[in-house]
Write a protein that holds these residues in place. Sequence first.
Motif, short mmCIF file in Angstrom:
data_model
loop_
_atom_site.label_atom_id
_atom_site.label_comp_id
_atom_site.label_asym_id
_atom_site.label_seq_id
_atom_site.Cartn_x
_atom_site.Cartn_y
_atom_site.Cartn_z
N THR A 51 34.54 46.20 39.42
CA THR A 51 34.16 46.72 40.73
C THR A 51 34.95 46.02 41.81
O THR A 51 35.24 44.82 41.70
CB THR A 51 32.65 46.58 41.00
OG1 THR A 51 32.36 47.16 42.29
CG2 THR A 51 32.20 45.13 41.00
N HIS A 52 35.33 46.78 42.84
CA HIS A 52 35.99 46.20 44.00
C HIS A 52 34.95 45.64 44.97
O HIS A 52 35.28 44.84 45.83
CB HIS A 52 36.84 47.27 44.71
CG HIS A 52 37.95 47.81 43.86
ND1 HIS A 52 39.05 47.05 43.50
CD2 HIS A 52 38.13 49.02 43.28
CE1 HIS A 52 39.85 47.78 42.75
NE2 HIS A 52 39.32 48.97 42.60
N ASP A 53 33.70 46.07 44.84
CA ASP A 53 32.62 45.62 45.72
C ASP A 53 31.90 44.44 45.05
O ASP A 53 30.95 44.62 44.31
CB ASP A 53 31.65 46.76 46.00
CG ASP A 53 30.60 46.40 47.04
OD1 ASP A 53 30.53 45.22 47.45
OD2 ASP A 53 29.86 47.30 47.45
N THR A 54 32.35 43.24 45.34
CA THR A 54 31.82 42.05 44.69
C THR A 54 30.37 41.77 45.04
O THR A 54 29.71 41.01 44.34
CB THR A 54 32.69 40.82 45.02
OG1 THR A 54 32.70 40.64 46.45
CG2 THR A 54 34.11 41.00 44.51
N ARG A 55 29.85 42.39 46.09
CA ARG A 55 28.43 42.21 46.45
C ARG A 55 27.50 42.79 45.38
O ARG A 55 26.33 42.43 45.32
CB ARG A 55 28.13 42.87 47.79
CG ARG A 55 28.91 42.29 48.95
CD ARG A 55 28.74 43.15 50.18
NE ARG A 55 29.28 44.49 49.89
CZ ARG A 55 29.20 45.52 50.70
NH1 ARG A 55 28.58 45.41 51.86
NH2 ARG A 55 29.72 46.69 50.38
N ILE A 73 27.70 42.44 42.10
CA ILE A 73 27.50 41.56 40.94
C ILE A 73 26.25 40.70 41.16
O ILE A 73 26.05 40.12 42.20
CB ILE A 73 28.74 40.69 40.68
CG1 ILE A 73 29.99 41.57 40.50
CG2 ILE A 73 28.52 39.78 39.46
CD1 ILE A 73 29.90 42.62 39.41
N TYR A 76 33.04 41.56 37.90
CA TYR A 76 34.13 41.29 38.82
C TYR A 76 35.42 41.79 38.17
O TYR A 76 35.58 41.70 36.94
CB TYR A 76 34.28 39.80 39.09
CG TYR A 76 33.15 39.17 39.86
CD1 TYR A 76 32.94 39.47 41.21
CD2 TYR A 76 32.30 38.25 39.26
CE1 TYR A 76 31.91 38.88 41.92
CE2 TYR A 76 31.27 37.65 39.96
CZ TYR A 76 31.08 37.96 41.30
OH TYR A 76 30.06 37.37 42.00
N ASN A 77 36.36 42.31 38.96
CA ASN A 77 37.62 42.83 38.41
C ASN A 77 38.35 41.79 37.55
O ASN A 77 38.90 42.12 36.51
CB ASN A 77 38.53 43.33 39.52
CG ASN A 77 38.15 44.72 39.98
OD1 ASN A 77 37.64 45.52 39.22
ND2 ASN A 77 38.40 45.00 41.25
#
Length: 183
Positions: A145-149, A151, A163-164
Amino acid sequence: MTLSRRSTLMLGLGATAGLMLPGIAHAQDVVRNNISSFRAQHWRDHFDTLGKATIVADTQSRALHYWNADGSDYRIFPTSVPISDDLTKRGYTSIVRKKVGPSWTPTASQMERYPDWKPIPPGPENPLGTHAMYLSWPAYIIHGTHDTRKIGRKSSDGCIGLYNEMIAQLFDLCPVGTQVRVI
């Protein structure tokens, strides 16, 4: 009464600790929605053998556990998990396909809820991040995901997100045929 530098320091530390105790006590009562509290898992609790490799995705502790074929490499990755139990599929599956730079297409149930959603090509707007490992269950994926919030939170429509950087590691470790259990 005479105060030395040492006794003054000790008095100051004691007062500071006294002021902090109510805050510390309150902090223990706070429910955290984005923190993984990893629970220990062992592959033998879920599988008879390690096979090509093994993954246990724990939706309660929001962690993915990985073991290689001989058990010499064990890793834990923090994850996002489905928003609700209705969207959480649990059980045994396996990785059937892998893709670097996946594109995303809304599922039929997503289209019912969000009719204006459109497919998204690879890139920073893509909710699948940089890598995807497709499971034998239709529309269920372990992906980045590009949106780390996301996780450490309940934030997906059924998939397990990492996380990527971590999905890239896991992607390289897991061959097609890796056995997976979602609990």
